[in-house]
Design an enzyme around this catalytic site. Structure first.
Site, PDB file in Angstrom:
ATOM      1  N   HIS A 106      47.034  33.540  46.997  1.00  0.00           N
ATOM      2  CA  HIS A 106      47.728  34.183  48.120  1.00  0.00           C
ATOM      3  C   HIS A 106      47.991  35.664  47.886  1.00  0.00           C
ATOM      4  O   HIS A 106      48.833  36.262  48.563  1.00  0.00           O
ATOM      5  CB  HIS A 106      49.059  33.463  48.395  1.00  0.00           C
ATOM      6  CG  HIS A 106      48.882  32.085  48.940  1.00  0.00           C
ATOM      7  ND1 HIS A 106      49.769  31.059  48.709  1.00  0.00           N
ATOM      8  CD2 HIS A 106      47.885  31.553  49.698  1.00  0.00           C
ATOM      9  CE1 HIS A 106      49.343  29.958  49.313  1.00  0.00           C
ATOM     10  NE2 HIS A 106      48.203  30.230  49.915  1.00  0.00           N
ATOM     11  N   CYS A 133      46.973  56.145  51.707  1.00  0.00           N
ATOM     12  CA  CYS A 133      46.012  55.450  50.840  1.00  0.00           C
ATOM     13  C   CYS A 133      45.406  56.466  49.869  1.00  0.00           C
ATOM     14  O   CYS A 133      44.930  57.526  50.286  1.00  0.00           O
ATOM     15  CB  CYS A 133      44.918  54.827  51.693  1.00  0.00           C
ATOM     16  SG  CYS A 133      43.512  54.188  50.733  1.00  0.00           S
ATOM     17  N   THR A 173      54.624  22.297  43.103  1.00  0.00           N
ATOM     18  CA  THR A 173      54.220  22.302  44.499  1.00  0.00           C
ATOM     19  C   THR A 173      53.717  20.918  44.841  1.00  0.00           C
ATOM     20  O   THR A 173      53.175  20.215  43.980  1.00  0.00           O
ATOM     21  CB  THR A 173      53.125  23.345  44.789  1.00  0.00           C
ATOM     22  OG1 THR A 173      52.716  23.243  46.163  1.00  0.00           O
ATOM     23  CG2 THR A 173      51.910  23.127  43.909  1.00  0.00           C
TER      24      THR A 173
END
Length: 227
Positions: A106, A133, A173
């Site tokens: 993730h 950036c 989990t």
């Protein structure tokens, strides 16, 4: 010696003081998940989302790896076979514990991504000020984390590793959410022994050869010591 793949979730970091993603009231750190963990939420209020993740980044930096993180790092260091940690967590506690082979499915709090040039880079400061950036100069940075509705990272690499492992452990989990839910099936179909180490059981425990219930700081060191 067996190849071991370990899937970790919020439960392993909760014992380091990092709150789990899914609260019983549907909120994450007092925010609606739709507001802070979706592309639509970011488009609607980027300032809120940046402030939210800046706070999460600082909280993760202040946390310390616990006995479960350390046990997995020690296993990798001493085990003659391969040990890969696939984590659903966006903190860096596995790395700070000493694990070298870690895939963040993730994304990571300590990385940022430019929405214009798609450059991904390490990032340890705040994003709330909308810094430019470093590559293209546009102020279009976002956390390099996977939000709801976005594709997870390196799924092909993870599936390949799970297909070849002899041991597949799910820690902290339920593993009941796709694509994580499919990994235990892949492991079992390819002959791996599967284990669930979690605080609570769930309806899919029949998929696992071994189920060990309890806090990760107690169960993981004992389980890893067997190998």
């Amino acid at each position: 010696m067996p190849r071991i793949v370990v899937l970790t979730g919020a439960g392993i970091s909760a014992e380091s003081g990092i709150r789990t993603f899914r609260a019983a009231d549907g909120l994450w750190e007092d925010h609606r998940i739709e507001d802070v963990a979706t592309p639509e939420g970011f488009a609607a209020d980027p300032g809120l989302v940046h402030a939210f993740y800046d706070a999460r980044r600082r909280a993760a930096a202040a946390a310390r790896p616990n006995a479960a993180h350390l046990a997995l790092a020690e296993l990798e260091a001493r085990h003659p076979g391969e040990v890969l940690v696939v984590t659903q967590n966006i903190d860096d506690l596995h790395e700070r514990a000493g694990s070298r082979r870690v895939i963040h499915i993730h994304g990571e709090l300590n990385r940022a991504r430019c929405q214009v040039c798609d450059e991904r880079m390490p990032w340890h400061g705040d994003l709330a000020g909308e810094p430019a950036c470093p590559r293209c100069g546009v102020r279009a940075m976002r956390p390099d984390v996977v939000w709801f509705g976005e594709a997870v990272y390196r799924l092909d690499d993870i599936v390949d590793a799970v297909s070849l492992c002899e041991e597949f452990w799910v820690i902290g989990t339920s593993g009941a959410v796709t694509p994580a839910a499919s990994l235990v099936v892949i492991a079992a179909e390819n002959g791996a022994r599967t284990a669930l180490l979690n605080l609570d059981a769930h309806e899919e425990t029949a998929l696992f050869d071994d189920v060990v219930l309890g806090p990760a700081t107690a169960t993981v060191p004992a389980w890893a010591a067997r190998f």
